[in-house]
Scaffold this active site. Structure first.
Site: not given
Ligand code: PEP
Ligand code: MG
Length: 609
Positions: A208, A522
């Protein structure tokens, strides 16, 4: 163009004229020149900050508050444990409390703050490190092992210091962060001060932190082994986020060379964005297949740019970035406002907001025990369904924010249909409560993230039940291949083009098509030109990616023919090994699409058979 993070680079050290050159993995493009700021700490990350004389009193008070907070937490945990009559653990926490009552330790930390005019975090580290080093030399086995307790206490103090959110986050303008690894929450905190690049030892292309780095155009290189041993805060450094290289103490000549390259790149980016503005909004392959691009947005600072790029709304908003351990859980009202803001910016095409995909650790207070394996733990929809009160608050906020806006809900880490059904039940229940209170609400559609391998096997049922599907390739690759996406040492095994990934993606796209259920890819695959071409060939028509990838992917889509992409993807489905897939990709792309792809942009690997 480079397939970021999947290039074949191994950490190397080279010294020349006092320069230290280290290689790692390029995970966010760009070149930066600046000064090192070393980041320390595991759970809570910090760096050394110098204080003005006038700030010292306040820093001492901050430290004392953190000690009180840490003691209170220990008392609370000790209490909880004694109810469970776990005597050994009670003793451990009592021992930790005693360490915090040791006046000589606390006085030493306070004196360090005063004499060196530094932040409390730095003082805690310096003093406890010195104590720990001494413990480690003790001959007695039992006493020697007590250094672990001191480490725990130091970590607790550092976390408590972050509790009031008042750490002076100040970075010089040209700071380049060097860390063993960087947590997304730390990166978000630091973005306020606009660092110029990141260098870490650990992390992967789909971590992330690096997804965020790419989103804000922050060059990053990871996998630089032992980097903290080579540098200290203040050292000069160049970060090459294209080739995965970092150069410490660069010569004047090297710096000038990189300055020129950086200027050229800036100029090129500027020209690209100018061209891009002039392009038509509808995007098609050469043979007329329409491909829809949406934006992945995580940070509010990036939101404002979304309209300039003319994407069809926001395909993924990761709502967990609205909170972190220091800020705590956002209230219903805060959430309503945040979701409305995002939806307004997204406009008519709307936004797909994913419910909190946080791990238990991010969400729980200090008294909770850590999970051994958070990636397989209480996270995503599981956390929502087992902590219904917070989940209800979020769903209520989403319902209200969607009264006047186009908002859909995505559920993370879905493993089967029942989780969608349970969520629908809660939503209906909340709708009737809102109705009774005469509060306006909307009717968001419910989508499921497809990222757990089990869902590939029940994809027909999920496609029938969900209003839409979101294919999360980051986690799908991680779980399919059992390879931690944050762990640099297994990065070589994170192979997006593994035959199992290709076949799983195909199966999911096929089921969506069979059931007429919209599907948006995504994960990071969607924003990489090479993978995007493959995804299109496998049948994907909607891709969602960070804004910095949009121009590249538009160029890719409008430069390929769907029929050709389908031809290569069909061949890939039958490959036996990842190398076979990659070799096919390399030769096909260079033969058919050499106007789009150079050999360096393709997933070529050394020693490939
Ligand atoms: C994914 O897993 O691919 C995804 C889009 O979600 P995240 O990266 O937040 O796990
Ligand atoms: Mg995911």
């Amino acid at each position: 163009m480079i397939v970021l993070g999947e290039t074949n680079q191994i950490s190397q050290t080279g010294k020349k004229n006092g320069e230290i050159k280290l290689s790692g993995r390029a995970v966010s493009r760009g070149i930066s020149i600046g000064k090192v700021v070393c980041l320390h700490g595991r759970k809570r990350q910090f760096y050394r900050t110098e204080l003005k004389k006038s700030q010292i009193e306040q820093e001492l008070r901050r430290f004392r508050v953190s000690v009180r907070l840490a003691k209170l937490q220990l008392k609370k945990i000790g209490g909880l444990k004694s109810e469970n009559s776990d005597a050994a653990k009670v003793n451990i926490f009592d021992a930790h409390r005693l360490i915090l009552e040791d006046n000589s330790l606390l006085t030493k930390i306070e004196t360090f703050i005063q004499e060196n005019k530094v932040n409390a975090e730095w003082a805690v580290k310096m003093i406890t490190d010195a104590y720990i080093a001494k413990y480690k030399t003790i001959a007695d086995d039992y006493l020697r092992e007590r250094y672990v307790d001191l480490e725990d206490v130091a970590e607790r103090l550092l976390t408590a210091l972050g509790g009031d959110g008042r750490q002076n986050i100040r970075l010089e303008k040209d700071s380049i962060i060097v860390a063993r690894e960087i947590k997304p929450s730390t990166l978000i905190e630091l973005t306020e001060c606009q660092p110029k690049a990141i260098i870490t030892e650990r992390g992967g292309w789909t971590s992330h932190s690096f997804i965020l780095a790419r989103e804000i155009n922050l060059p990053a290189v990871t996998g630089v082994k032992g980097v903290l041993r080579h540098v200290k805060t203040g050292d000069e450094v160049i970060v090459d986020g294209f080739n995965g290289q970092v150069i410490f103490n660069p010569s004047k000549e090297t710096t000038e060379k990189f300055k020129l390259v950086a200027e050229e790149i800036q100029q090129l980016n500027f020209e690209n964005s100018e061209n891009f503005e002039a392009e038509d909004e509808k995007l098609q392959t050469l043979d007329g297949r329409e491909i829809i691009l949406r934006a992945n947005i995580d940070l509010p600072t990036v939101l404002a740019k979304a309209n300039n790029f003319r994407t069809k709304g926001i395909g993924l908003y990761r709502s967990e970035f609205l909170f972190n351990q220091n800020k705590g859980f956002p209230s219903e009202q805060q959430q309503i406002e945040a979701y409305r803001n995002i939806a307004e910016l997204a406009g008519e095409e709307g936004v797909k907001i994913r419910t909190f995909d946080s791990s238990f650790e991010q969400f729980a207070d200090e008294s909770a025990e850590r999970e051994q394996n958070p990636a397989l733990g209480l996270r995503g929809i599981r956390l929502g369904l087992s902590n219904k009160e917070q989940f209800r608050i979020q769903l209520r906020a989403l319902l209200q924010a969607s009264a006047a806006n186009n908002i859909d809900i995505i559920l993370p880490m879905v493993s089967e249909v029942s989780e969608i059904l349970l969520t629908r039940e809660i939503l209906e229940n909340e709708k009737s409560r809102l109705k009774k209170r005469k509060v306006k609400y909307g009717n968001p559609r419910i989508g499921a993230m497809i990222e757990i391998p089990a869902t590939v096997f029940i994809i027909e049922e999920l496609a029938r039940e969900a209003d839409f599907l979101s294919l999360g390739t980051n986690d799908l690759v991680q779980y399919l291949l059992a390879v931690d996406r944050d762990n640099e040492s297994v990065a070589e095994w994170f192979r997006t083009l593994h035959p199992a990934v290709i076949r799983a993606v195909k199966k999911v796209i096929q089921a969506a098509e069979n059931n007429n259920t919209p599907l948006i890819v995504c994960g990071e695959m969607a924003g990489s030109p090479v993978y995007a071409a493959i995804l299109i060939g496998l049948g994907a028509t909607e891709l969602s990616m960070n804004l910095n990838s949009i121009a590249r992917i538009r160029k890719t889509v409008s430069g390929i023919a769907f029929e050709e992409a389908r031809e290569i993807s069909k061949q890939l489905e039958n490959c036996k090994t990842t190398n076979e897939v990659e070799n096919l990709v390399n030769s096909f792309f260079l033969k058919k699409w050499s106007h789009l792809f150079s050999p360096e942009s393709l997933p070529l690997r050394k020693n490939q058979k």
